[in-house]
Design a protein around this motif. Structure first.
Motif, PDB file in Angstrom:
ATOM      1  N   GLU A  17      -3.602  -2.057  -0.933  1.00 36.50           N
ATOM      2  CA  GLU A  17      -4.244  -0.830  -1.392  1.00 36.50           C
ATOM      3  C   GLU A  17      -3.867   0.372  -0.535  1.00 36.50           C
ATOM      4  O   GLU A  17      -3.794   1.494  -1.029  1.00 36.50           O
ATOM      5  N   GLN A  19      -0.952   0.817   0.956  1.00 33.45           N
ATOM      6  CA  GLN A  19       0.476   1.099   0.918  1.00 33.45           C
ATOM      7  C   GLN A  19       0.786   2.279  -0.011  1.00 33.45           C
ATOM      8  O   GLN A  19       0.109   2.494  -1.013  1.00 33.45           O
ATOM      9  N   SER A  20       1.858   2.996   0.343  1.00 32.34           N
ATOM     10  CA  SER A  20       2.313   4.077  -0.519  1.00 32.34           C
ATOM     11  C   SER A  20       3.095   3.488  -1.687  1.00 32.34           C
ATOM     12  O   SER A  20       3.408   2.300  -1.718  1.00 32.34           O
ATOM     13  N   SER A  21       3.415   4.319  -2.661  1.00 32.00           N
ATOM     14  CA  SER A  21       4.168   3.851  -3.831  1.00 32.00           C
ATOM     15  C   SER A  21       5.536   3.325  -3.418  1.00 32.00           C
ATOM     16  O   SER A  21       6.017   2.324  -3.967  1.00 32.00           O
ATOM     17  N   PHE A  22       6.183   3.982  -2.458  1.00 35.37           N
ATOM     18  CA  PHE A  22       7.492   3.534  -1.996  1.00 35.37           C
ATOM     19  C   PHE A  22       7.400   2.161  -1.350  1.00 35.37           C
ATOM     20  O   PHE A  22       8.251   1.309  -1.581  1.00 35.37           O
ATOM     21  N   GLU A  23       6.363   1.935  -0.545  1.00 40.28           N
ATOM     22  CA  GLU A  23       6.203   0.631   0.104  1.00 40.28           C
ATOM     23  C   GLU A  23       5.927  -0.463  -0.921  1.00 40.28           C
ATOM     24  O   GLU A  23       6.418  -1.578  -0.797  1.00 40.28           O
ATOM     25  N   LYS A  24       5.139  -0.140  -1.960  1.00 42.15           N
ATOM     26  CA  LYS A  24       4.888  -1.111  -3.026  1.00 42.15           C
ATOM     27  C   LYS A  24       6.180  -1.428  -3.780  1.00 42.15           C
ATOM     28  O   LYS A  24       6.442  -2.582  -4.112  1.00 42.15           O
ATOM     29  N   PHE A  25       6.994  -0.386  -4.047  1.00 42.81           N
ATOM     30  CA  PHE A  25       8.277  -0.587  -4.722  1.00 42.81           C
ATOM     31  C   PHE A  25       9.196  -1.438  -3.859  1.00 42.81           C
ATOM     32  O   PHE A  25       9.858  -2.358  -4.347  1.00 42.81           O
ATOM     33  N   LYS A  26       9.220  -1.160  -2.568  1.00 40.35           N
ATOM     34  CA  LYS A  26      10.051  -1.917  -1.641  1.00 40.35           C
ATOM     35  C   LYS A  26       9.636  -3.388  -1.619  1.00 40.35           C
ATOM     36  O   LYS A  26      10.490  -4.281  -1.625  1.00 40.35           O
TER      37      LYS A  26
END
Length: 125
Positions: A17, A19-26
């Motif tokens: 929850e 994490q940023s969107s980039f970290e979730k994408f990564k």
């Protein structure tokens, strides 16, 4: 499920929850490495075919070889990127080792520390 495992699962959910969107994408790409590599290969094949097929001077065999070479180059680049990502993941795991939930560890705990699905465990002395 032990209390320790439930707490660890709760921490994982909280981390996701935060994490940023980039970290979730990564994380998504890291979890689906081979699918991403295969998808990039297929996409490159399609795009390269559309571009190279416009050349009227090449034979069909030459066009196929050119498309394959472009797709191979992109695939190698994706494999190298995946290897770098895996290395950083290994470093992160080394920095934060997983908690041992094996049965040997559970045996070392006292009955009061182990949560039972039936209720409190009592022992006769």
């Amino acid at each position: 499920m032990s209390r320790e495992m439930m707490e660890e699962e709760k921490k994982k959910k909280e981390m996701v929850e935060m994490q940023s969107s980039f970290e979730k994408f990564k994380q998504l790409v890291n979890d689906n490495k081979y699918t991403v590599i295969l998808g990039s290969w297929a996409t490159t094949m399609g795009i390269a075919w559309k571009i190279i097929n416009k050349d009227q001077y090449m034979t069909k065999s030459q066009k196929i070889v050119q498309v394959r070479m472009w797709a191979q180059g992109v695939t190698i680049a994706m494999i190298l990127a995946t290897a770098l990502a895996s290395q950083s993941e290994r470093q992160a795991v080394k920095d934060h080792p997983p908690v041992d939930h094996s049965w040997m560890n559970q045996l070392k705990l006292s009955p009061e520390e182990v949560s039972s699905p039936v209720g409190k465990v009592t022992t006769k002395s």
